[in-house]
Enzyme design. Structure first.
Site, mmCIF file in Angstrom:
data_model
loop_
_atom_site.group_PDB
_atom_site.id
_atom_site.type_symbol
_atom_site.label_atom_id
_atom_site.label_comp_id
_atom_site.label_asym_id
_atom_site.label_seq_id
_atom_site.Cartn_x
_atom_site.Cartn_y
_atom_site.Cartn_z
ATOM 1 N N HIS A 87 -5.983 3.029 -4.066
ATOM 2 C CA HIS A 87 -5.884 3.304 -2.631
ATOM 3 C C HIS A 87 -6.267 4.746 -2.316
ATOM 4 C CE1 HIS A 87 -4.771 1.954 1.295
ATOM 5 N NE2 HIS A 87 -3.678 2.691 1.429
ATOM 6 N N HIS B 156 3.752 -2.293 3.029
ATOM 7 C CA HIS B 156 3.796 -0.956 2.444
ATOM 8 C C HIS B 156 5.096 -0.741 1.679
ATOM 9 C CE1 HIS B 156 0.800 -0.627 5.666
ATOM 10 N NE2 HIS B 156 0.281 0.384 4.976
ATOM 11 N N HIS C 284 -5.008 9.693 0.771
ATOM 12 C CA HIS C 284 -4.910 8.922 2.020
ATOM 13 C C HIS C 284 -5.361 9.712 3.251
ATOM 14 C CE1 HIS C 284 -3.189 5.929 4.859
ATOM 15 N NE2 HIS C 284 -3.057 5.134 3.813
ATOM 16 N N ASP D 295 0.821 -1.206 0.000
ATOM 17 C CA ASP D 295 0.000 0.000 0.000
ATOM 18 C C ASP D 295 0.860 1.264 0.000
ATOM 19 O OD1 ASP D 295 -2.023 -1.832 0.267
ATOM 20 O OD2 ASP D 295 -2.934 -0.900 2.041
ATOM 21 N N ASP D 296 0.214 2.382 -0.371
ATOM 22 C CA ASP D 296 0.723 3.756 -0.220
ATOM 23 C C ASP D 296 1.774 4.159 -1.245
ATOM 24 O OD1 ASP D 296 -0.918 3.667 1.948
ATOM 25 O OD2 ASP D 296 0.644 3.946 3.463
#
Length: 422
Positions: free
Chosen positions: A112, A214, A116, A62-63
């Site tokens: 995603h 991540h 965020h 992720d991210d």
């Protein structure tokens, strides 16, 4: 009494018998070549479906993309493992070459959101939706693909009410949480040893594992832990795979945090305008399965598109799935794929698809077949397969997939030899 072979072959039937023997040899060689090719990334069409009892692990990041994405990709390539990357739109804009590398290496992309930011995303579903569409547009601009896998920042627990789940599903998206958390984002500087320990805590009885990690931000320790994580699951007999929108979703139970309980769901007019028609962008989440003789490959939703009643595929991705490759010449703006005895050129300037063969004087040309978008070269599937020397027999569609069946002429690569023999 045993009859010598030269006597047995003499007479009126010898020519016919010899022809049959040669054809059988050619067929065996062709079948052997096709079967051996399965080691290059595609599956024999006659093989059995994946056993439901097989243990599967889905590595997810992720991210990103971020400064550690390249290191992650290098490890995955070395280990020959595929993963799923849930990317942020603002990061994709910053590192478009990383997004292209993820796709070119055969990994899956997920959405995603754009930035965020919890307070924005979970204050109003309209904001969440807007950020999903923003990131979707960024990824499409870079790759030509639209990801319809979604992961909520921080996960859905405490953030999603049922309306978030329902509206995203109605819009054609599949929401994926996880069932194993590596813990690499619990605090700053989580050591690799702790990440490895957390990432290998498999829930009792689970045979399908989604590991959260991540690649964005300061996650150098995750990179250090990754080889050990891969080794653990490989030693335990797990298969590695990428997530697909057609997979059974892994989602946390609905438990909305107190601070979000006052938010209101969108009205019917907004849903009708923004959500209801959105699912058609992915052909209802169908996959595309292409069968060529004894071999087959599958393109996930978003890896192909249908326009003007033609199935369009990204040249490099498609050729890679069949064990070939494609290279880009920036000077001529032409993508070239090598297939058997053919060089297939996709000219983005003229729009022509051109195939050259050493044993033929005239080139095969298809006008207006090539499109480029965000650095990705798109070609119509039927025309590409014709240039590969393959005859399309049928195109069918069911609830889960499009199925294109084709056959490669038996004597295509051996005609000269056969004619000389018989």
């Amino acid at each position: 009494m045993v009859t010598p072979i030269h006597i047995f072959l003499s007479g009126k039937k010898s020519a016919l018998i010899l022809r049959i023997m040669v054809l059988l040899c050619v067929f065996a060689a062709y079948a052997g070549t096709s079967y051996a090719s399965s080691g290059s990334g595609f599956v024999a069409a006659s093989s059995k479906e994946k056993n439901l009892q097989d243990k599967v692990v889905y590595l997810s990041f992720d991210d990103g993309p971020g400064k550690h994405t390249r290191e992650v990709l290098d490890i995955l390539r070395k280990e020959q493992v595929q993963a799923t990357f849930f990317v942020l739109g603002e990061q994709a804009e910053r590192y478009p070459e990383m997004i292209r590398s993820v796709v070119e290496d055969g990994h899956a992309l997920g959405n995603h959101t754009f930035n965020h930011q919890y307070e924005q995303l979970y204050s109003d579903f309209k904001v969440f939706w807007k950020q999903i569409k923003q990131t979707e547009a960024v990824v499409e601009r870079i790759t030509g693909l639209r990801p319809n896998l979604v992961r909520a920042p921080g996960g859905t627990y405490g953030h999603f009410d049922q309306s978030y789940f329902d509206l995203l599903k109605q819009g054609g998206y599949t929401v994926m949480d996880w069932n194993v958390d590596s813990g690499d984002s619990k605090r700053k500087g989580v050591p690799a040893k702790e990440i490895l320990k957390n990432a290998t805590k498999v829930p009792a009885g689970a045979r399908s594992i989604i590991v959260l990690m991540h690649d964005g931000g300061a996650h150098a320790e995750t990179v250090k832990a990754l080889p050990g994580i891969i080794k653990y699951y490989r030693d335990q007999g797990y298969q590695f795979d990428t997530m697909k929108a057609s997979d059974q979703p892994v989602q946390f139970s609905v438990h909305l945090a107190e601070k979000y309980k006052s938010r209101k769901a969108p009205g019917k007019a907004w849903i009708a305008e923004h959500v209801q028609e959105n699912s058609s962008l992915w052909l209802a989440g169908k996959e595309l399965k292409v069968e060529m003789g004894l071999t087959a490959a599958t393109l996930k939703p978003g890896e192909f598109r249908v326009e003007d009643q033609r199935i369009m595929v990204p040249l490099r991705t498609f050729m890679k799935k069949f064990g070939s490759s494609a290279r880009w010449d920036a000077e001529t703006r032409t993508a070239t794929a090598v297939w058997k005895d053919r060089f297939i050129h996709a000219d983005s300037i003229s729009g022509e698809l051109i195939t050259k063969r050493a044993d033929q004087v005239d080139d095969m040309r298809t006008v207006g077949a090539v499109q480029t978008q965000g650095g990705t070269t798109w070609v119509p599937l039927r025309e590409l397969m014709e240039h590969m020397g393959v005859n399309v027999q049928s195109v069918k569609v069911n609830e889960k997939e499009w199925i294109v069946k084709a056959s490669r002429p038996l004597v295509a690569a051996n005609s000269m030899y056969i004619y000389k023999m018989i």
